[in-house]
Structures are given as C-alpha cells and as structure tokens.
Write an enzyme that holds these catalytic residues in place. Structure first.
Site, PDB file in Angstrom:
ATOM      1  N   TRP A  48       0.824  -1.220   0.000  1.00 50.65           N
ATOM      2  CA  TRP A  48       0.000   0.000   0.000  1.00 50.65           C
ATOM      3  C   TRP A  48       0.853   1.264   0.000  1.00 50.65           C
ATOM      4  O   TRP A  48       0.338   2.358  -0.114  1.00 50.65           O
ATOM      5  CB  TRP A  48      -0.946  -0.005   1.198  1.00 50.65           C
ATOM      6  CG  TRP A  48      -2.161  -0.882   0.990  1.00 50.65           C
ATOM      7  CD1 TRP A  48      -2.352  -1.814   0.003  1.00 50.65           C
ATOM      8  CD2 TRP A  48      -3.360  -0.882   1.772  1.00 50.65           C
ATOM      9  NE1 TRP A  48      -3.587  -2.383   0.123  1.00 50.65           N
ATOM     10  CE2 TRP A  48      -4.229  -1.844   1.202  1.00 50.65           C
ATOM     11  CE3 TRP A  48      -3.789  -0.170   2.897  1.00 50.65           C
ATOM     12  CZ2 TRP A  48      -5.505  -2.092   1.727  1.00 50.65           C
ATOM     13  CZ3 TRP A  48      -5.049  -0.434   3.426  1.00 50.65           C
ATOM     14  CH2 TRP A  48      -5.892  -1.379   2.846  1.00 50.65           C
ATOM     15  N   LYS A  49       2.150   1.117   0.215  1.00 48.48           N
ATOM     16  CA  LYS A  49       3.055   2.282   0.260  1.00 48.48           C
ATOM     17  C   LYS A  49       2.496   3.308   1.263  1.00 48.48           C
ATOM     18  O   LYS A  49       1.961   2.898   2.296  1.00 48.48           O
ATOM     19  CB  LYS A  49       3.237   2.850  -1.148  1.00 48.48           C
ATOM     20  CG  LYS A  49       3.644   1.747  -2.152  1.00 48.48           C
ATOM     21  CD  LYS A  49       4.040   2.243  -3.503  1.00 48.48           C
ATOM     22  CE  LYS A  49       4.426   1.058  -4.383  1.00 48.48           C
ATOM     23  NZ  LYS A  49       4.904   1.455  -5.708  1.00 48.48           N
TER      24      LYS A  49
ATOM     25  N   HIS B 263      12.801  -1.916  -1.185  1.00 47.42           N
ATOM     26  CA  HIS B 263      11.985  -1.451  -2.319  1.00 47.42           C
ATOM     27  C   HIS B 263      12.735  -0.319  -3.028  1.00 47.42           C
ATOM     28  O   HIS B 263      13.428   0.466  -2.393  1.00 47.42           O
ATOM     29  CB  HIS B 263      10.630  -0.962  -1.802  1.00 47.42           C
ATOM     30  CG  HIS B 263       9.643  -0.731  -2.898  1.00 47.42           C
ATOM     31  ND1 HIS B 263       9.694   0.388  -3.701  1.00 47.42           N
ATOM     32  CD2 HIS B 263       8.623  -1.481  -3.364  1.00 47.42           C
ATOM     33  CE1 HIS B 263       8.722   0.304  -4.594  1.00 47.42           C
ATOM     34  NE2 HIS B 263       8.056  -0.809  -4.420  1.00 47.42           N
TER      35      HIS B 263
ATOM     36  N   GLU C  43      11.199  -6.161  -9.345  1.00 48.03           N
ATOM     37  CA  GLU C  43      10.390  -5.002  -9.695  1.00 48.03           C
ATOM     38  C   GLU C  43      11.234  -4.035 -10.532  1.00 48.03           C
ATOM     39  O   GLU C  43      12.020  -3.256  -9.968  1.00 48.03           O
ATOM     40  CB  GLU C  43       9.916  -4.278  -8.432  1.00 48.03           C
ATOM     41  CG  GLU C  43       9.066  -5.127  -7.522  1.00 48.03           C
ATOM     42  CD  GLU C  43       8.145  -4.269  -6.645  1.00 48.03           C
ATOM     43  OE1 GLU C  43       6.941  -4.427  -6.755  1.00 48.03           O
ATOM     44  OE2 GLU C  43       8.658  -3.429  -5.892  1.00 48.03           O
TER      45      GLU C  43
ATOM     46  N   GLY D 132       4.307   1.882 -11.111  1.00 52.01           N
ATOM     47  CA  GLY D 132       3.397   3.024 -11.155  1.00 52.01           C
ATOM     48  C   GLY D 132       3.333   3.726 -12.500  1.00 52.01           C
ATOM     49  O   GLY D 132       2.803   4.835 -12.594  1.00 52.01           O
TER      50      GLY D 132
ATOM     51  N   SER E 197       3.222  -2.427 -12.100  1.00 48.12           N
ATOM     52  CA  SER E 197       2.038  -2.241 -12.966  1.00 48.12           C
ATOM     53  C   SER E 197       1.275  -3.537 -13.232  1.00 48.12           C
ATOM     54  O   SER E 197       0.729  -3.721 -14.315  1.00 48.12           O
ATOM     55  CB  SER E 197       2.427  -1.542 -14.275  1.00 48.12           C
ATOM     56  OG  SER E 197       2.898  -0.229 -14.024  1.00 48.12           O
TER      57      SER E 197
ATOM     58  N   GLY F 236       1.238  -2.782  -6.264  1.00 47.86           N
ATOM     59  CA  GLY F 236       1.116  -1.476  -5.625  1.00 47.86           C
ATOM     60  C   GLY F 236      -0.289  -0.926  -5.798  1.00 47.86           C
ATOM     61  O   GLY F 236      -1.225  -1.315  -5.104  1.00 47.86           O
ATOM     62  N   GLY F 237      -0.448  -0.028  -6.754  1.00 47.04           N
ATOM     63  CA  GLY F 237      -1.707   0.700  -6.938  1.00 47.04           C
ATOM     64  C   GLY F 237      -2.942  -0.176  -6.997  1.00 47.04           C
ATOM     65  O   GLY F 237      -3.981   0.145  -6.388  1.00 47.04           O
TER      66      GLY F 237
HETATM   67  P1  13P Z   1       2.527  -0.588  -8.949  1.00 48.62           P
HETATM   68  O1  13P Z   1       1.764  -1.912  -8.931  1.00 48.62           O
HETATM   69  O2  13P Z   1       1.681   0.569  -8.493  1.00 48.62           O
HETATM   70  O3  13P Z   1       3.228  -0.365 -10.232  1.00 48.62           O
HETATM   71  O4  13P Z   1       3.660  -0.714  -7.811  1.00 48.62           O
HETATM   72  C1  13P Z   1       4.462  -1.838  -7.784  1.00 48.62           C
HETATM   73  C2  13P Z   1       5.258  -1.812  -6.535  1.00 48.62           C
HETATM   74  O5  13P Z   1       6.109  -0.967  -6.354  1.00 48.62           O
HETATM   75  C3  13P Z   1       4.949  -2.821  -5.509  1.00 48.62           C
HETATM   76  O6  13P Z   1       5.920  -2.844  -4.515  1.00 48.62           O
END
Ligand code: 13P
Length: 248
Positions: free
Chosen positions: A11-12, A94, A164, A170, A208, A229-230
């Site tokens: 979730w950052k 990360h 990643e 993102g 992504s 992430g998102g």
């Molecule tokens: P996104 O899925 O938003 O591209 O982010 C990936 C991420 O950094 C997961 O740690």
C-alpha cells in the site's frame, strides 16, 4: 513441489482507517484462498488490520524495518515491533526506499537479517532502472542486487524475492513476458546455485500488475506471484489479480 504462490499488496504511503473496508471486502471475496495473501499497509494500520482479520488467513506485513532490535532511532521501526503488531512479513529494499533513503544492498541485507531474527519473512526487492535496461545491464544489476541484498541465513521459508523493474512501477509499463521470464529464470538459477533450497524460494513480479495483465504474467515460468502497488488498494482491483493467481 512448487512453492505456494503469493499475492502481496504494497500500500506504500496510502490508506487510513477507512481503507480497512477494502480489506474486509477482499477477505469476503477470498474466504478460503488457495494462494497466500498478504497486505503490507502503512505501519499505522498494522494493529487494526491484525484485529480486523480475525481468523482469516490474510497475512499482514511491514514496508521497512531497522537493522537494530531497538534503540535511539527516531521514526524507525524494529522488526520485532512489526511482529508485535501482527506482521509476519516485511518488504525490504523497495526501489522507492533505495532511491528516497539511499538504501544500499548491504543495508538491505542487514535489515533482512534483523527481520529473520524477529521471525519475519523478508521480501527483498530488486530491479533495474530504465537506463540500466536500455544499456543492456539488467541481468548484471539484478544479479548484483540479489547477491548483495540477500543474507546467508536466507531460506525459502524466510525470504521471498520480488523482481520489480523501477521503470515499471506506477507507470503502466510492463516488461514483455520474455523479459520477465529471462530475469526470473536468472534469479532462480542464482538462488539454486547459492542455496540448497533455492528452487523453493518464491520469486514475485512487481510493477504495474493489473487485472488485465495478471494472468499472462502468472503464466511465465518462475513467476510465483506478484507484489502489487496501486491495484492492491481497492478490493475490486486486487481481487481479480488474486483470482488469476489462483487459476495459474
Ligand atoms: P505498482 O503496482 O503501483 O506499479 O507498484 C508496484 C510496486 O512498487 C509494488 O511494490
């Protein structure tokens, strides 16, 4: 036996208590998942999420920890404190922390050792920048990060690798399936060469991952799940990704 797959959400720096409704919706949609499920919320939400999940197999994790077990480190969190709040996992190294906080492979490695000492599963993140991809050094960069960031005490039970690519995070851009396969198979070979149980480490893809591309990515050899992430913030987005992994 192939390792059990893992769908992990990062979730950052997103989410307040209101976001617990998304976790409730996710748990309702996946009452008995046949993959491992993990959400890594902001540390502020760990204890509430731990309470909210009750007997559901959803695991929760932190997004960073300090190398020390305790002490005078204002603003930092010790691995044992994450565990005390209910975490079983912690994301380490990360690319956003490597970039924002100058985290090196050596620091990530020390954090992973601290995480293991507290009984946490370390999710060690590695990945190349766009410049590195374009200059053809991806495998060298990723191999170096893997060698430098994963400690000697790593096992398939206490460590997960997340590939990643920085340029895919993102951005809506994803590597080709061949590019993912090439990196994942290289990571696998490195793990097998270094660790007796290297064949059983989970290797996640992140960057992504969306409902529309998840099934194709999960069909790639040596992709054992995703770090999302998102698309992990909303149950409506994360749920079809989990379903795709369950079918993979
Ligand atoms: P996104 O899925 O938003 O591209 O982010 C990936 C991420 O950094 C997961 O740690």
């Amino acid at each position: 036996m192939a390792p059990r797959k893992l769908a992990a959400g990062n979730w950052k720096m997103n989410g307040t208590a209101a976001a617990l409704a998304e976790v409730q919706a996710l748990m309702a949609a996946h009452a008995a998942p046949n993959v491992d499920l993990l959400i890594c919320p902001p540390a502020t939400l760990l204890a509430q999420m731990n309470w909210a999940k009750q007997a559901h197999p959803l695991a929760i994790g932190g997004q960073d920890c300090h190398t020390d077990a305790s002490g005078a480190h204002t603003g930092d969190i010790a691995a044992a404190q994450l565990a005390d709040a209910g975490a079983t996992h912690v994301i380490l190294g990360h690319s956003e922390r490597r970039a924002d906080h100058d985290e090196t492979d050596a620091l990530v490695r020390a954090k992973a050792t601290a995480a293991h000492a507290a009984g946490l599963i370390a999710i060690v993140c590695i990945g190349e920048t766009l410049a590195e991809r374009e200059s053809g050094t991806t495998l060298t960069i990723v191999g170096g990060q893997l060698a430098g960031s994963v400690p000697e005490d790593a096992t398939a039970a206490n460590t997960v690798i997340a590939y990643e690519p920085v340029w895919a995070i993102g951005t809506g851009k994803v590597p080709t399936l061949d590019q993912i396969a090439e990196v994942h198979s290289t990571i696998r070979a490195d793990l097998v060469a270094r660790f007796s149980d290297g064949a059983n480490f989970r290797i996640l893809y992140g960057g992504s991952v969306k409902p529309g591309n998840a099934a194709d990515i999960f069909a790639v050899p040596d992709v054992d799940g995703a770090l999302v992430g998102g698309a992990s913030l909303k149950a409506a987005d994360f749920s079809p990704i989990i379903a795709a992994l369950e079918r993979a």
